[in-house]
Design an enzyme around this catalytic site. Structure first.
Site, PDB file in Angstrom:
ATOM      1  N   LYS A  50      -0.017   4.101   9.260  1.00  0.00           N
ATOM      2  CA  LYS A  50       0.608   4.321   7.955  1.00  0.00           C
ATOM      3  C   LYS A  50      -0.423   4.685   6.890  1.00  0.00           C
ATOM      4  O   LYS A  50      -0.286   5.704   6.201  1.00  0.00           O
ATOM      5  CB  LYS A  50       1.361   3.054   7.523  1.00  0.00           C
ATOM      6  CG  LYS A  50       1.848   3.064   6.073  1.00  0.00           C
ATOM      7  CD  LYS A  50       2.561   1.774   5.729  1.00  0.00           C
ATOM      8  CE  LYS A  50       1.659   0.577   5.656  1.00  0.00           C
ATOM      9  NZ  LYS A  50       0.822   0.557   4.424  1.00  0.00           N
TER      10      LYS A  50
ATOM     11  N   LYS B 166      -6.783   1.384  -3.708  1.00  0.00           N
ATOM     12  CA  LYS B 166      -6.490   0.778  -2.399  1.00  0.00           C
ATOM     13  C   LYS B 166      -6.608   1.813  -1.293  1.00  0.00           C
ATOM     14  O   LYS B 166      -7.086   1.513  -0.187  1.00  0.00           O
ATOM     15  CB  LYS B 166      -5.085   0.163  -2.402  1.00  0.00           C
ATOM     16  CG  LYS B 166      -4.670  -0.465  -1.056  1.00  0.00           C
ATOM     17  CD  LYS B 166      -5.590  -1.612  -0.643  1.00  0.00           C
ATOM     18  CE  LYS B 166      -5.245  -2.190   0.733  1.00  0.00           C
ATOM     19  NZ  LYS B 166      -3.975  -2.916   0.754  1.00  0.00           N
TER      20      LYS B 166
ATOM     21  N   THR C 156       0.855  -1.182   0.000  1.00  0.00           N
ATOM     22  CA  THR C 156       0.000   0.000   0.000  1.00  0.00           C
ATOM     23  C   THR C 156       0.895   1.238   0.000  1.00  0.00           C
ATOM     24  O   THR C 156       1.769   1.368   0.857  1.00  0.00           O
ATOM     25  CB  THR C 156      -0.903   0.005   1.237  1.00  0.00           C
ATOM     26  OG1 THR C 156      -1.698  -1.177   1.237  1.00  0.00           O
ATOM     27  CG2 THR C 156      -1.809   1.218   1.261  1.00  0.00           C
TER      28      THR C 156
END
Length: 314
Positions: free
Chosen positions: A250, A182, A106
């Protein structure tokens, strides 16, 4: 098992860089499908486990990738992906021309576009292919893959994609689009987990039967996939990490960076990020992301299953 061959009759060789809970399942799924799979991980025990399951092990990423037709990178973020490709011992210099690099981390779409451009100048194909579905789906070869890249990249990756995924979304011919899809998923996932943890902890503060809350909500309009999936961790008092708090520190951080660059307000994602940051700061960063419920309990004095004593406010 008959080895899987390409159109020329040669066995397809795949390398997997990163044999964690996701990468291990992806590697084993490709092996079950008949690919010749070699794996590498910074943890030797993970490589040993893969070898015990019938795969081949490598001593470095470059060693794993040097003869591979397909390289699947299952690392944490864009920085690690860049290191795998272009670091001091990066694989880009050892991969054979025409091989495809499948990036499953990601990351910010801009980073994916940069990495793809650099790889393609070396004669490699780059498929921007983040994943969703968790370790259980990875082990079954039923992941959802959100992929973008050139037609040549898709063609080169096809046997690996078919083995790893239940559904492959082909989202465009340029890297970065898969990464953007995503991040939309991660925005929703992070907010939904935070909402589920807030709700179940609030129910605990009200003194409700939490098992009955779960039964009622999962049959009602307020349910979400994340409520249904994460609240059982809270009910069991088991915060063994399946997806950690730090993952959403994150990912929601990336969402905020993207939103800021576009001058786009994302207040719900921002509020959720603050809760993940607080949980990480309270020492829960490596615990399951359902640990947000524990944070709410500590802040409010609510009692959750598995607690030996009533939590104290921070």
């Amino acid at each position: 098992m008959t080895p899987l061959a390409d159109n020329s009759g040669l066995t397809v060789t795949a390398a997997v860089i990163g044999l964690g809970s996701m990468g291990m399942g992806m590697a084993l799924s490709m092996r079950r499908a008949g690919l010749d799979v070699v794996g590498y991980d910074i943890t030797p025990a993970a490589v040993d486990r893969f070898v015990a399951e019938g795969g081949r092990g490598a001593s470095s990423p470059a060693d794993a990738a040097k003869n591979a037709d397909i390289v699947v990178s299952v690392v944490v973020n864009g920085a690690q992906t860049e290191a795998v490709l272009f670091g001091p011992h990066g694989i880009a210099a050892t991969m054979k021309a025409g091989a495809v690099f499948i990036s499953s981390a990601t990351m910010d779409p801009a980073v994916a576009r940069d990495l793809a451009g650099r790889a393609e100048t070396l004669g490699l194909h780059y498929l921007d292919a983040p994943i969703s579905g968790g370790a259980a789906k990875a082990a079954l070869g039923e992941l959802t893959i959100m992929a973008s890249g050139s037609r040549q990249a898709f063609d080169a990756a096809r046997s690996g994609l078919d083995a790893m995924a239940g559904k492959v979304y082909e989202l465009g011919d340029a890297a970065g689009t898969g990464a953007a899809f995503k991040m939309i998923n991660q925005l929703l996932a992070g907010v939904h987990i935070a909402a589920a943890c807030e709700a179940i902890s609030f129910a605990a503060k009200q003194g409700l039967d939490l098992d009955k809350v779960y039964e009622v909500i999962t049959a009602s309009a307020g349910n979400s996939w994340m409520f249904e999936n994460r609240v059982p961790h809270v009910l069991a008092g088991d915060y063994t990490p399946l997806s950690s708090i730090e993952i959403f520190v994150k990912d929601l951080g990336i969402v905020q960076d993207m939103a800021r660059s576009e001058r786009y307000p994302a207040p719900l994602a921002a509020a959720a990020l603050q809760m993940y940051l607080a949980a990480a700061g309270a020492g829960m960063g490596r615990d399951d992301d359902s640990s947000l419920a524990r944070l709410y309990a500590k802040l409010s004095g609510a009692e959750l299953p598995g607690s030996n004593e009533k939590p104290q406010s921070l």
